[in-house]
Write an enzyme that holds these catalytic residues in place. Structure first.
Site, short mmCIF file in Angstrom:
data_model
loop_
_atom_site.label_atom_id
_atom_site.label_comp_id
_atom_site.label_asym_id
_atom_site.label_seq_id
_atom_site.Cartn_x
_atom_site.Cartn_y
_atom_site.Cartn_z
N ASP A 1 14.11 8.19 -6.47
CA ASP A 1 14.69 7.90 -5.15
C ASP A 1 14.48 6.42 -4.85
O ASP A 1 13.67 5.75 -5.49
CB ASP A 1 14.03 8.76 -4.06
CG ASP A 1 12.54 8.52 -3.92
OD1 ASP A 1 11.87 8.34 -4.96
OD2 ASP A 1 12.03 8.47 -2.78
N GLU B 1 9.44 9.91 -3.40
CA GLU B 1 8.29 9.01 -3.29
C GLU B 1 8.39 8.12 -2.08
O GLU B 1 7.40 7.87 -1.39
CB GLU B 1 8.18 8.14 -4.56
CG GLU B 1 6.84 7.42 -4.69
CD GLU B 1 6.77 6.06 -4.03
OE1 GLU B 1 5.67 5.51 -3.94
OE2 GLU B 1 7.82 5.53 -3.57
N1 BES Z 1 6.64 0.87 -5.70
C1 BES Z 1 6.08 1.08 -4.42
C2 BES Z 1 4.57 0.97 -4.38
C3 BES Z 1 4.02 -0.42 -4.47
C4 BES Z 1 4.38 -1.36 -3.52
C5 BES Z 1 3.15 -0.75 -5.45
C6 BES Z 1 3.86 -2.63 -3.58
C7 BES Z 1 2.63 -2.02 -5.51
C8 BES Z 1 3.00 -2.96 -4.58
C9 BES Z 1 6.45 2.44 -3.91
O1 BES Z 1 7.76 2.80 -4.24
C10 BES Z 1 6.40 2.45 -2.41
O2 BES Z 1 7.04 1.67 -1.79
N2 BES Z 1 5.60 3.34 -1.85
C11 BES Z 1 5.52 3.54 -0.45
C12 BES Z 1 4.68 4.77 -0.28
C13 BES Z 1 4.71 5.40 1.07
C14 BES Z 1 6.09 5.81 1.51
C15 BES Z 1 3.78 6.60 1.07
C16 BES Z 1 4.91 2.34 0.24
O3 BES Z 1 3.97 1.72 -0.29
O4 BES Z 1 5.37 1.99 1.34
ZN ZN Z 2 8.26 2.49 -6.07
#
Ligand code: BES
Ligand code: ZN
Length: 477
Positions: free
Chosen positions: A103, A169
């Site tokens: 997603d 996710e």
């Molecule tokens: N790929 C990101 C996570 C990430 C962001 C890792 C920055 C390292 C640095 C992931 O897709 C993401 O955005 N996760 C969300 C999770 C939330 C919705 C629970 C986030 O971090 O906002």
């Molecule tokens: Zn991500």
């Protein structure tokens, strides 16, 4: 001497088929699999099916786990399937679990994209621009490309692979934790270690391995009063306005320089030890890289270490938006009857989401009571997840570091990150295995932002990196 021939054939195949891989990413980007928006749910399913087709082509056996439904704005929606693939089951090989998400974040050209976000376009410097290119379609397809390249180059695949790709996710990973707990002793039983490619290099030149992420608690604070939206000329000055109350409340959460004002929230933050302070010294990160990523010089701290610490090891509070507020262009004189502010707090080690929710609710209720408004307040935590930190000395990290040296001719930085991937902690705790984050993209890829991109270089070298990592894993004892 080690026989490097298999890797060479794999690398050559990847180099010769770059355009095929870019075309594959283009197909995936063209499917707007936005999980946070109910109107796009079918597209998330379409993306899942696209991956299933690829699994079939590559001989990956799979289950598409149905994890039920959830309710969004009063409507019941089916959750996209969690794809569980299995490639190889040789008892003499290690089994690596790879996780990623299919997603993506929403994207509208009006947000300021310079091209259609759903059409992967390549500029003269090899930037592949499109929503999901870096987060996380490039990396998940990278794993599949690595499998294909082994098959086509006639190189034996070095490990058994378990593949867990989800489609929620970006919207709280609903259903995933339960599935992992349920399947811990079945599908996930033989897993030796976990690798996730869903983050980014710190800067733009040097690869890294990541051993920590912040957690997150996401809140919705609603203020409601009038039974319907009103004309501000007729009713302005005569009623308590929800928007006024909400803006006052939001203004009490955090200072302009990022200090969280909610009592209790900063209390549990793990102490900064001398040993940890040392680890920042060797990290290659320069403020100009931050400036290029944020396209401004609006940083709070004027030194690198403090900036990294603010991102990795201290909590932060961000205000994301207001649902129900007038936001279009023009000058509509509406007085909205119900508005909901959305904000989140990034959590660091020792912070507990349940405690954070209790602090937030208590504080907002007290501050609202001080206003003496006749409106109603409702505070809700939409999802919460703890921070994650792994052991960077484990063989899983050692193998990844060797792979970086082989592909990029340098030693990776060892980093933590400020974003959240709640499943990292679930895998670590439920399977009791080491989890490694092995990024493909660069720090300026603009995940979640306009003009998200993945450099062709990072995509192609990334495919080699993921494959080489598996070869290095196979060599560890
Ligand atoms: N790929 C990101 C996570 C990430 C962001 C890792 C920055 C390292 C640095 C992931 O897709 C993401 O955005 N996760 C969300 C999770 C939330 C919705 C629970 C986030 O971090 O906002
Ligand atoms: Zn991500």
């Amino acid at each position: 001497m080690a026989n490097t021939a298999p890797l060479e054939s794999f690398f050559n195949y990847v180099d010769q088929n770059q355009d095929h891989y870019v075309a594959r990413l283009r197909e995936a980007v063209a499917i707007p699999s936005v999980s946070a928006d109910a109107g796009h749910r079918e597209e998330v399913f379409r993306m899942g099916n696209w991956l299933i087709e690829l699994f079939k082509q590559l001989g990956i056996s799979y289950e598409a786990a149905d994890v039920g439904t959830h309710v969004v704005d009063g409507k019941t929606l089916k959750l996209p399937p969690i794809l569980l693939g299995t490639y190889g089951n040789d008892p003499n090989k290690k089994t690596i679990l790879v996780y990623g998400h299919y997603d993506v974040q929403p994207a509208l050209i009006e947000d300021g994209w310079s091209s259609d976000p759903w059409k992967l376009t390549e500029d003269s410097t090899g930037r592949l621009v499109g929503r999901g290119s870096s987060d996380d379609k490039g990396p998940i397809i990278g794993w599949l490309n690595a499998i294909e390249a082994h098959q086509k180059a006639g190189v034996e695949f070095p490990v058994n692979l378990k593949i867990c790709f989800e489609g929620m996710e970006e919207n709280g990973s609903e259903g995933l934790d339960d599935l992992i707990l349920r399947e811990a002793n079945r599908y996930f039983k033989d897993v030796d270690a976990v690798c996730i490619s869903d983050n980014y290099w710190l800067g733009v030149t040097k690869p890294c391995l990541t051993y920590g992420l912040r957690g997150i608690s996401y809140f919705k604070v609603s203020v409601s009063g009038p039974g319907r939206d009103l004309h501000s000329g007729v009713f302005g000055g005569t009623v308590y306005e929800p928007m006024t109350d909400l803006v006052i409340l939001l203004s009490k959460l955090v200072t302009t320089d990022g200090k969280i004002l909610i009592p209790g929230v900063n209390d549990d933050v793990a102490e900064l030890t001398d040993e940890e302070q040392e680890t920042y010294k060797s990290i290659e990160f320069k403020l100009h890289e931050l400036h290029s990523a944020i396209e401004s010089q609006t940083n709070i701290f004027d030194n690198e270490t403090r900036t990294l610490q603010a991102r990795w090891r201290y909590p932060s509070l961000s205000i994301h938006g207001v649902e129900g507020a007038f936001s279009a262009s023009g000058a509509k004189t509406v007085l909205p009857c119900k508005v909901s502010g959305k904000f989140s707090i990034r959590l660091v080690p020792n912070m507990d989401p349940d405690k954070i929710t209790a602090y937030v609710e208590k504080y907002l209720k007290e501050e609202f009571a001080k206003l003496g408004s006749k409106n109603k307040l409702h505070v809700e935590c939409l999802h919460g997840a703890k921070a994650w930190v792994a052991s960077p000395n484990h063989w899983n990290f050692v193998a990844a570091a060797k792979a970086v040296e082989k592909v990029f001719n340098c030693k990776p930085d060892m980093t933590r990150e400020g974003g959240s991937i709640p499943v990292t902690l679930t895998f670590q705790d439920a399977l009791n295995k080491n989890v490694l984050l092995l990024p493909m993209g660069r720090g300026d890829d603009g995940a979640h932002s306009t003009n998200e991109k993945l450099d062709r270089f990072n995509y192609i070298q990334g495919i080699k990196l993921l494959g080489t990592y598996l070869h290095e894993v196979a060599k560890t004892t």
